[in-house]
Motif scaffolding. Structure first.
Motif, PDB file in Angstrom:
ATOM      1  N   TYR A   1     -21.109  43.926  23.019  1.00 18.04           N
ATOM      2  CA  TYR A   1     -22.512  43.582  22.775  1.00 18.04           C
ATOM      3  C   TYR A   1     -23.221  43.454  24.113  1.00 18.04           C
ATOM      4  O   TYR A   1     -22.633  42.990  25.100  1.00 18.04           O
TER       5      TYR A   1
ATOM      6  N   PHE B   1     -27.279  42.434  25.772  1.00 15.26           N
ATOM      7  CA  PHE B   1     -28.614  41.915  25.466  1.00 15.26           C
ATOM      8  C   PHE B   1     -29.428  41.839  26.741  1.00 15.26           C
ATOM      9  O   PHE B   1     -28.931  41.509  27.823  1.00 15.26           O
TER      10      PHE B   1
ATOM     11  N   LYS C   1     -37.384  42.115  23.781  1.00 19.21           N
ATOM     12  CA  LYS C   1     -36.092  42.161  24.454  1.00 19.21           C
ATOM     13  C   LYS C   1     -35.116  42.987  23.617  1.00 19.21           C
ATOM     14  O   LYS C   1     -35.169  42.996  22.397  1.00 19.21           O
ATOM     15  N   THR C   2     -34.214  43.660  24.306  1.00 20.81           N
ATOM     16  CA  THR C   2     -33.286  44.567  23.650  1.00 20.81           C
ATOM     17  C   THR C   2     -31.984  43.866  23.295  1.00 20.81           C
ATOM     18  O   THR C   2     -31.583  42.894  23.926  1.00 20.81           O
ATOM     19  N   GLY C   3     -31.304  44.383  22.286  1.00 21.46           N
ATOM     20  CA  GLY C   3     -29.972  43.938  21.900  1.00 21.46           C
ATOM     21  C   GLY C   3     -29.215  45.117  21.320  1.00 21.46           C
ATOM     22  O   GLY C   3     -29.822  46.007  20.702  1.00 21.46           O
TER      23      GLY C   3
END
Length: 223
Positions: free
Chosen positions: A176, A178, A211-213
């Motif tokens: 993951y 972020f 914001k990206t994830g």
């Protein structure tokens, strides 16, 4: 007899240390996989995940001769974005990404290796489009994801975690990442083609505090 025993034990100990320190100094590989990305904006910015992909090369450098601690980096082409519901935005965002991580390898038997990785990444947006329905029109606007008139800033920076299992030269990774920074920016839309608008005007729209994830799964091959 006792001296011979301790001599053999000493040789075995030294040999064991040599084996333990015989780690590859440089490791090269390739990885390809799938993304489940999303973009969140503002306090109530919910978005569905968008399927994407990533492909790239990997390089690992041994940091300690006596320990399997590695610096991991590389170059990836990765597709992220948002699947919708966030102000009716459907976004695809193609990035060139450079991860910088450290990992520590645990060896199980002759062919199995397990290792966690943690670090950071920098991503540069290179392409993509955004379908937006900010004004509640019947038709979606299609604009660029990046650039002067795009909905996102090109640069993204964040943290990245992964866990990898390796068998011989093949690997499987789950992870993951972020983003730390706000990648959203104001967007100028030409709404002259709206059904209820006969004159040309500009509206300042945008995605605030975005914001990206990204969840990802990769398969890899090490040379």
């Amino acid at each position: 007899m006792k001296k011979l025993f301790f001599a053999v034990l000493g040789v075995a100990f030294l040999a064991g240390n040599v084996v333990a320190q015989d780690y590859d100094k440089n490791i090269y590989g390739v990885r390809v996989g799938l993304n489940a990305a999303k973009l969140t904006a503002g306090d109530d910015g919910h978005s569905t995940t968008k399927p994407g992909f990533h492909i790239g090369g990997v390089y690992e450098r041994l940091l300690m001769p006596s320990k399997p601690l590695y610096l991991e980096t590389g170059l990836n082409l990765t597709l992220k974005g948002s699947g919708g519901t966030m102000s009716d935005v459907r976004l695809s965002a193609l990035y060139v990404e450079i991860p910088i991580m450290v990992n520590y390898k645990f060896y199980a038997g002759e062919h199995w290796v397990f290792y966690p990785s943690a670090g950071f990444y920098y991503a540069l947006g290179v392409g993509g489009t955004c379908d937006a329905n900010f004004l509640g029109a019947n038709d979606f606007y299609t604009v660029d994801s990046f650039g002067k008139n795009g909905i996102l800033k090109r640069s993204d920076f964040g943290m990245r975690f992964a866990g990898t299992v390796q068998w011989r030269r093949f690997s499987l990774s789950l992870g993951y990442e972020f983003g730390f920074i706000n990648v959203g920016q104001d967007l100028k839309l030409d709404t002259s083609n709206l059904e209820d608008d006969d004159t040309q005007f500009l509206n300042r729209m945008g995605v605030s505090d975005a914001k990206t994830g990204n969840f990802f799964v990769s398969i890899g091959f090490h040379f």
